[in-house]
Design an enzyme around this catalytic site. Structure first.
Site, PDB file in Angstrom:
ATOM      1  N   HIS A 199       0.990   2.585   9.373  1.00  0.00           N
ATOM      2  CA  HIS A 199       1.436   2.440   7.986  1.00  0.00           C
ATOM      3  C   HIS A 199       2.019   1.050   7.729  1.00  0.00           C
ATOM      4  CE1 HIS A 199       2.991   3.263   4.091  1.00  0.00           C
ATOM      5  NE2 HIS A 199       4.163   3.756   4.430  1.00  0.00           N
ATOM      6  N   CYS A 219       5.686   1.442  -0.837  1.00  0.00           N
ATOM      7  CA  CYS A 219       4.546   1.782   0.019  1.00  0.00           C
ATOM      8  C   CYS A 219       3.284   2.061  -0.784  1.00  0.00           C
ATOM      9  CB  CYS A 219       4.899   2.978   0.891  1.00  0.00           C
ATOM     10  SG  CYS A 219       6.442   2.728   1.767  1.00  0.00           S
TER      11      CYS A 219
END
Lengths: 388, 128
Positions: free
Chosen positions: A334, A84
Site C-alpha cells: 500500500h 490514501c
C-alpha cells in the site's frame, strides 16, 4: 460523451526499497504504461498524479511537474491529494476530462515513498490523514482508527478476530501469483491470530505493510483509441466519489462507510449497472476490517454479513465475487498515493485476461475498484467494463 | 513538542474542560458539534452557541494501541475510545481503569492531562 479507454497500465513491484525516490518509481511505472498502451508520450495532454506524504517523506512538494518530467511528458501536471485515495481522485478527474472532451490522452497515476521513514515515522505520517486536533492529539493512529471501527462492528453485527483473519489469509493466497506483490507468501488463520497486536483487535497481520511503489495508467478517449488502432478492450464506465466527516467520532455510523456507499451508488448508476453485475472487485483493505466495510458499502454483501464473506468462500479466488485477486493492499502492498491507480491497473489486466489471476475470472466483463482516504472521509469508486 | 503558538478554539476548549466547564457548540437548529468551528457542519447555520457538555458520557468503542506514533512512545500501551456525550461524541485516552477491563458502555468524564511522551495537553476520558 466519449467512452474512457484504459489504453495501458504500469505498476512497479510494491515493497521495501527505501533508497528509491518517488520520481524513480513513477518513471518506471510510466515506461511500462506507455509500452503497454502503444500511445506516444507526445500525445499526452495532461498528467494527473496522486501523492499523499511527499513533503514528509521526500521534502518534496509541487510534485506534478516533477512527475511529468520523470515520465518524459511535456504537459501540464497537477498533484491530487486525498490521503490514501489520492490517485483514485486523480483517475476520477481524468475520466471527467476525457468525457467532456477537454482531453483525449491523459497519464494518470501516483506514487509513494514510505519505508525510508521507518515504521514509527510512517505511522506518524499516515496519522495526519485524521483530524489533528481531535484524533491525532488523542493518540489515535490509523490502525487505532480502524480498530475502533472493528470493535464497533463486532458489537453491532457480531463476528470477531477469526473472521477477519480469513480476509488476510485470502489476500495473501491471491498474492502468491502476483510478482508485483510485496508478500508472496501464504499465511494461516493461526498466524494472524498469534501475531503481535497493533491496536486491539487488530494485529500485525490484519494490517497492510508500509510500501514504496508507483502505478501509472494511460487513459484515452474512444475516438483517439479508434483513430490510432489501440488494443484497449477495457473502459472506465462509471465513476463516483463520496465524502464524510473528517473525524470518526463525528460520523453517524462507526461500523459502516457511508462515503463508500455514496461513491459506489454513484459509480454503479453512472455505468448503468448494479452490484449484482460485478464479477470481480479490488477494494481498499488497508486493514482486514476495511475490506469488510468496503464490500458491504459496495452492496456486494448485505450489511452485517461482509465479515463472513472470506471465511465462507464467497470472496475467495473461486468464489462468487472474488475480492482483491491482486493480493489487495494487505499482501500486494500500500504505497498510499499509488494505490487507487494500481487497483484500476489490476482490474484492467484481470478483465483483459493477462493478469496472473485472470483464470479465476474467466469470462468476466465487469469490475469495481474502491479506494478510500483516511477513515473513509474520502471514497472513490470506479467501474471497469470490457467493451469489445 | 510543545506548541508555542496555540490552536485558537481548541486550546480554549481544553482550558474550559480543565476547569470543569467543557462545552459543545449548538446551532440555532439544535445540531451539536465540536470547536473550533464557525459553521454548523450539519446545516450550514452560522449561529453557534456554547452549551455545557453533559457531565458524563458513555464509551461506544475503544482500542488499546500497542504501536504508537513517536509522539506517544512513552504512553503506550494506552486505550483510545470514542464516547458519546449527549449530542456529540469525542475521542480521548481512557484512564482510571485497567486496560483489560475497559468495555463499551462504561461511563466516563472528560479530563485534561499531559502526554507522558511530549508533555502536551490532551483529552482523557476518566472512568468513574
Amino acid at each position: 460523451m466519449s467512452d474512457v479507454r484504459v489504453a495501458g497500465v504500469g505498476v512497479t513491484p510494491f515493497g521495501n526499497v527505501p533508497e528509491r525516490t518517488g520520481r524513480d518509481l513513477f518513471g518506471e511505472a510510466s515506461i511500462e504504461a506507455f509500452e503497454d498502451s502503444g500511445v506516444s508520450r507526445t500525445d499526452v495532454e495532461a498528467v494527473l498524479y496522486g501523492n499523499f506524504m511527499g513533503e514528509l517523506a521526500e521534502h518534496q512538494g509541487h510534485q506534478g511537474p516533477l512527475m511529468a518530467e520523470a515520465a518524459g511528458v511535456d504537459a501540464p501536471a497537477t498533484r491530487y491529494e486525498a490521503a490514501c485515495a489520492s490517485s483514485g481522485a486523480a483517475i476520477r478527474d481524468a475520466v471527467m476530462r476525457i468525457r467532456n472532451g477537454e482531453n483525449d490522452v491523459i497519464l494518470v497515476g501516483g506514487a509513494e515513498r514510505m519505508t525510508n521513514l521507518g515504521t514509527a515515522g510512517a505511522t506518524e505520517a499516515l496519522a495526519i490523514a485524521a483530524d489533528d486536533l481531535w484524533e491525532v492529539r488523542a493518540g489515535m493512529t490509523f490502525p487505532g482508527a480502524y480498530a475502533l471501527m472493528a470493535q464497533a462492528y463486532f458489537r453491532e453485527y457480531g463476528g470477531g478476530r477469526e473472521e477477519l483473519a480469513h480476509v488476510a489469509v485470502k489476500n495473501h493466497d491471491n498474492a502468491l501469483n502476483n510478482d508485483k506483490a510485496q508478500y508472496q507468501r501464504a499465511i494461516e488463520v493461526a498466524d494472524v491470530l498469534e501475531a503481535p497486536l497493533v491496536s486491539t483487535p487488530l494485529g500485525l497481520y490484519d494490517s497492510c505493510p508500509i510500501s514504496d511503489g508507483a502505478a501509472a495508467v494511460v487513459l484515452t478517449s474512444d475516438e483517439y483509441a479508434e483513430e490510432h488502432g489501440l488494443e484497449a478492450p477495457v473502459s472506465i464506465t462509471g465513476s463516483g466519489q463520496g465524502g464524510d466527516r473528517m473525524a470518526l467520532h463525528d460520523r453517524e455510523h462507526l461500523a459502516r462507510s457511508p462515503a463508500a456507499r455514496e461513491a459506489g451508488e454513484e459509480a454503479y448508476a453512472d455505468a448503468g449497472i448494479s452490484a449484482g453485475d460485478v464479477d470481480v472487485a479490488e477494494v481498499h483493505d488497508c486493514f482486514t476490517i476495511a475490506e469488510v466495510l468496503a464490500i458491504e458499502a459496495l452492496d456486494l454483501e448485505p450489511v452485517g454479513e461482509g465479515i463472513s464473506a472470506a471465511r465462507d468462500g464467497r470472496t475467495i479466488a473461486g468464489g462468487d465475487t472474488p475480492v482483491n485477486l491482486s493480493g489487495g493492499l494487505k499482501a500486494k502492498g500500500h504505497p498510499v498515493g499509488a494505490t487507487g491507480a494500481s487497483q484500476v491497473a489490476e482490474l484492467a489486466t484481470l478483465l483483459r485476461g493477462d493478469h496472473p489471476n485472470s483464470e479465476h475470472v474467466d469470462g468476466a466483463t465487469t469490475g469495481v475498484a474502491h479506494n478510500a482516504g483516511g477513515t473513509v472521509a474520502s471514497a472513490l469508486v470506479h467501474v471497469l467494463e470490457v467493451r469489445e | 513538542m510543545s506548541d508555542e503558538i496555540g490552536h485558537a478554539g481548541f486550546d480554549d476548549w481544553l482550558d474550559a474542560t480543565e476547569e470543569g466547564e467543557a462545552y459543545y457548540l449548538e446551532c440555532d437548529r439544535g445540531h451539536g458539534s465540536l470547536p473550533p468551528r464557525r459553521v454548523c457542519p450539519e446545516c450550514g447555520s452560522t449561529a453557534l452557541s456554547e452549551e455545557p457538555l453533559p457531565e458524563t458520557g458513555e464509551i461506544e468503542t475503544f482500542t488499546v494501541t500497542h504501536v504508537p506514533t513517536p509522539s506517544f512512545e512513552d504512553d503506550a500501551p494506552y486505550a483510545t475510545a470514542i464516547a458519546a456525550f449527549g449530542p456529540v461524541r469525542v475521542t480521548g485516552q481512557v484512564v482510571g481503569v485497567d486496560l483489560e477491563s475497559i468495555e463499551a458502555g462504561m461511563t466516563v468524564t472528560p479530563a485534561v492531562d499531559v502526554s507522558a511522551t511530549t508533555g502536551d495537553r490532551l483529552l482523557y476520558l476518566r472512568v468513574a
